[in-house]
Design a protein around this motif. Sequence first.
Motif, mmCIF file in Angstrom:
data_model
loop_
_atom_site.group_PDB
_atom_site.id
_atom_site.type_symbol
_atom_site.label_atom_id
_atom_site.label_comp_id
_atom_site.label_asym_id
_atom_site.label_seq_id
_atom_site.Cartn_x
_atom_site.Cartn_y
_atom_site.Cartn_z
ATOM 1 N N GLU A 8 0.832 -1.198 0.000
ATOM 2 C CA GLU A 8 0.000 0.000 0.000
ATOM 3 C C GLU A 8 0.869 1.252 0.000
ATOM 4 O O GLU A 8 0.526 2.259 -0.652
ATOM 5 C CB GLU A 8 -0.923 0.002 1.222
ATOM 6 C CG GLU A 8 -1.782 1.257 1.371
ATOM 7 C CD GLU A 8 -2.715 1.521 0.204
ATOM 8 O OE1 GLU A 8 -3.066 2.704 -0.016
ATOM 9 O OE2 GLU A 8 -3.095 0.554 -0.501
ATOM 10 N N ALA A 9 1.991 1.218 0.691
ATOM 11 C CA ALA A 9 2.902 2.360 0.696
ATOM 12 C C ALA A 9 3.411 2.659 -0.707
ATOM 13 O O ALA A 9 3.515 3.830 -1.109
ATOM 14 C CB ALA A 9 4.078 2.096 1.644
ATOM 15 N N ILE A 10 3.702 1.629 -1.479
ATOM 16 C CA ILE A 10 4.184 1.819 -2.850
ATOM 17 C C ILE A 10 3.079 2.396 -3.734
ATOM 18 O O ILE A 10 3.325 3.262 -4.581
ATOM 19 C CB ILE A 10 4.720 0.502 -3.432
ATOM 20 C CG1 ILE A 10 5.802 -0.093 -2.533
ATOM 21 C CG2 ILE A 10 5.255 0.726 -4.844
ATOM 22 C CD1 ILE A 10 6.891 0.873 -2.157
ATOM 23 N N LYS A 11 1.846 1.943 -3.535
ATOM 24 C CA LYS A 11 0.723 2.516 -4.293
ATOM 25 C C LYS A 11 0.579 4.009 -4.001
ATOM 26 O O LYS A 11 0.356 4.816 -4.910
ATOM 27 C CB LYS A 11 -0.576 1.789 -3.934
ATOM 28 C CG LYS A 11 -0.668 0.369 -4.457
ATOM 29 C CD LYS A 11 -1.994 -0.266 -4.057
ATOM 30 C CE LYS A 11 -2.098 -1.709 -4.536
ATOM 31 N NZ LYS A 11 -3.381 -2.337 -4.113
ATOM 32 N N THR A 64 11.090 -0.345 3.050
ATOM 33 C CA THR A 64 9.866 0.261 2.534
ATOM 34 C C THR A 64 10.104 1.722 2.188
ATOM 35 O O THR A 64 9.673 2.193 1.126
ATOM 36 C CB THR A 64 8.727 0.139 3.560
ATOM 37 O OG1 THR A 64 8.402 -1.241 3.737
ATOM 38 C CG2 THR A 64 7.486 0.883 3.092
ATOM 39 N N LEU A 65 10.798 2.445 3.061
ATOM 40 C CA LEU A 65 11.125 3.839 2.755
ATOM 41 C C LEU A 65 11.877 3.935 1.436
ATOM 42 O O LEU A 65 11.561 4.774 0.582
ATOM 43 C CB LEU A 65 11.968 4.449 3.872
ATOM 44 C CG LEU A 65 12.504 5.858 3.575
ATOM 45 C CD1 LEU A 65 11.378 6.880 3.534
ATOM 46 C CD2 LEU A 65 13.559 6.275 4.609
ATOM 47 N N SER A 66 12.855 3.083 1.245
ATOM 48 C CA SER A 66 13.654 3.108 0.021
ATOM 49 C C SER A 66 12.789 2.901 -1.212
ATOM 50 O O SER A 66 12.923 3.611 -2.216
ATOM 51 C CB SER A 66 14.737 2.034 0.089
ATOM 52 O OG SER A 66 15.452 1.967 -1.127
ATOM 53 N N THR A 71 10.200 4.908 -6.079
ATOM 54 C CA THR A 71 8.992 5.010 -6.903
ATOM 55 C C THR A 71 8.713 6.453 -7.292
ATOM 56 O O THR A 71 8.418 6.744 -8.465
ATOM 57 C CB THR A 71 7.795 4.414 -6.139
ATOM 58 O OG1 THR A 71 8.048 3.035 -5.852
ATOM 59 C CG2 THR A 71 6.518 4.532 -6.950
ATOM 60 N N VAL A 72 8.799 7.357 -6.341
ATOM 61 C CA VAL A 72 8.564 8.777 -6.641
ATOM 62 C C VAL A 72 9.646 9.301 -7.585
ATOM 63 O O VAL A 72 9.370 10.087 -8.502
ATOM 64 C CB VAL A 72 8.518 9.614 -5.349
ATOM 65 C CG1 VAL A 72 8.292 11.092 -5.678
ATOM 66 C CG2 VAL A 72 7.421 9.118 -4.413
#
Length: 392
Positions: A8-11, A64-66, A71-72
């Motif tokens: 969900e974080a990546i989305k 996850t932060l990475s 992605t951004v």
Amino acid sequence: MTQLTHEEAIKRAEYVGQVAEAELFEADRKGGYSTKLKDAIHETQLHRLLRPKRYGGFGMTHRTLSEVIRTVAQHSVSGAWVTYFMPLHETWVALLPPKGREEIYSADKFVADIFFPIGKVEYVEGGVRLSGQWNWGSGIDFCEWIGLGAIVDVPGTTTGPQPCLVTIKVSEGEIIQNWDTFGLRGTGSKGIAVKDVFVPWYRVLPVATAKGSNTPVGGEFDPAEPVYRVPFMPAFALGFNSVCIGAMQRLQKELHSRIRSRQRVVLGGQEWESPVAQRNLGEVVTHIEQAEALHERYIKQLDDWRIAGTTSASPLEESRMGAWRSSIAKTAAQVGFRTLELLGGAATYKGDIVEVFARDLMMVSIHVTQLYEDHMMYYGRTQYGLSGHPLG
């Protein structure tokens, strides 16, 4: 607070990236993003990624932060830089005394910082009065709080005067409109001037003391939180790698697709059919894949430290991580300008994403945490048992 999954974080990061790319060229021209990016980051709550759960955070891992920042960065280098700094700066807030943590986290506003310890302090009852002028305050227009560097002798510490982050409200200073640079223009990294602002001790972070063990001042924390289970500086600087990797992956796509569609009028034929073009593409992709592998090794080391609860690293270990970061950043800058070179004059116009990415990646490579010459020298020094880089 509902637990956030990695997926969900990546989305959410993809959504923020699309917002950032939509304003990429305008932000580059104006020297900063509009509040649309600020609102997108806050709406998706990505600033809470590393925040301890007891303060309304998600307590996610640095992997996850990475991935969020990578992605951004496929959409905007400057947008990823700003997005990265919002959860990143909450990691040193997690090391403040309990009252400072509670005050800043409960406000749920963004935090900026400028680490250079050049401020002047006057000791008064209950804290200090801060004055000075600092530059390079990335994303400062988005932030409610800012930690500013100064040398302070903090009560209760045994090291004497040391570099500290002295935290004020941005509104207590004056933002200086001096951001007019070659690259990373969209980060809006303006200066700030402060005159005689009172700061209580609970908003003063003794950086050297906290960095040594990654343990918050005053206790009252959950040692199982990922933010407390890794050496501070290697974790703090992780996202610069992620920015570089995401940007290079976008450049790889641009180079591949444009070579595929490029018609060489003078030489004749399709560009992609040329053995020279094929060789050049293969070389660039190999450089990117090497950087990706080194970045994965960096994250794996953080994962291993987190699992073991290793909160401090040796000078050799920290210098190794710094050398890896600087190598990735140097490669990214080279890939940026090599892509520009291979695509020719058409890619150099303002409004071309390759042109912006190339300038932005060069700026990333000369950030103090990425400087190639410095970090390679210190990595060599520590292999002979000498001191390492002061920032790790």
